[in-house]
Design a protein around this motif. Structure first.
Motif, PDB file in Angstrom:
ATOM      1  N   GLU A 104      -2.520 -10.837  -5.212  1.00  0.00           N
ATOM      2  CA  GLU A 104      -3.666 -10.962  -6.113  1.00  0.00           C
ATOM      3  C   GLU A 104      -3.827 -12.392  -6.605  1.00  0.00           C
ATOM      4  O   GLU A 104      -4.941 -12.890  -6.727  1.00  0.00           O
ATOM      5  N   LYS A 157      -0.769  -7.251  -0.629  1.00  0.00           N
ATOM      6  CA  LYS A 157      -1.736  -8.072  -1.354  1.00  0.00           C
ATOM      7  C   LYS A 157      -1.029  -9.117  -2.213  1.00  0.00           C
ATOM      8  O   LYS A 157       0.029  -8.850  -2.774  1.00  0.00           O
ATOM      9  N   SER A 178       0.801  -1.229   0.000  1.00  0.00           N
ATOM     10  CA  SER A 178       0.000   0.000   0.000  1.00  0.00           C
ATOM     11  C   SER A 178       0.836   1.282   0.000  1.00  0.00           C
ATOM     12  O   SER A 178       0.387   2.308  -0.487  1.00  0.00           O
ATOM     13  N   THR A 199      -0.578  -2.488   3.991  1.00  0.00           N
ATOM     14  CA  THR A 199      -1.394  -3.577   3.463  1.00  0.00           C
ATOM     15  C   THR A 199      -0.651  -4.213   2.294  1.00  0.00           C
ATOM     16  O   THR A 199      -0.267  -3.525   1.345  1.00  0.00           O
ATOM     17  N   GLU A 229      -4.728 -10.930   1.302  1.00  0.00           N
ATOM     18  CA  GLU A 229      -4.048  -9.710   1.725  1.00  0.00           C
ATOM     19  C   GLU A 229      -3.821  -9.779   3.221  1.00  0.00           C
ATOM     20  O   GLU A 229      -4.506 -10.506   3.937  1.00  0.00           O
TER      21      GLU A 229
END
Length: 147
Positions: free
Chosen positions: A52, A50, A38, A48, A57
């Protein structure tokens, strides 16, 4: 009492600054570890991360940072098992020894050995992907580990 610390070390043929930047930079991290971060990591920040590819996350809290030498964070709050990760960098002659120690796994968990093995496997894989990226520009190794 069993020592549940998981320690992983790897040599990367790059200076510590480049390795450090590879970890804390949101544009670099997507080349070898998470698909996104993030923001740039910094002491006291909640970041944060992630994946995908795995539809996952997580949030880390950066507790301590020492430029080009050390990063300490906690993670796992969303799973109820918080662990602390300490990453240290030791540079010598344009190469860096990166050491990752993950601590705080529950020694009384009946699945502790499997969890420790899983964390070790994950750190070996992540550091290998980091090495491939920083030394050779390879960015297609990440997110290939099958659980």
């Amino acid at each position: 009492m069993i020592n549940t610390d998981v320690t992983t070390k790897l040599k990367i043929n790059q200076p510590a600054h480049k390795v450090f930047e590879g970890i804390i930079s949101p544009t670099e991290i997507g080349h070898y570890w998470f698909s996104s971060s993030s923001e740039r990591w910094g002491e006291g920040k909640r970041i944060t991360l992630k994946y995908e590819e795995y539809g996952a996350e997580g949030v880390i809290t950066v507790l301590e940072m020492e430029m080009d030498k050390k990063i300490v964070f906690v993670w796992g709050e969303e799973h109820g098992e918080v662990t602390m990760v300490t990453i240290t960098l030791e540079e010598s002659q344009s190469e860096t020894i990166i050491t990752v120690v993950e601590s705080g796994l529950n020694a009384h968990d009946p699945e502790i050995v499997a969890k420790m093995m899983g964390q070790k496997e994950g750190w070996v894989y992540t550091l290998t992907c980091l090495k491939g990226y920083l030394e050779n520009g390879v960015s297609n190794l990440r997110a290939a580990l099958i659980h």
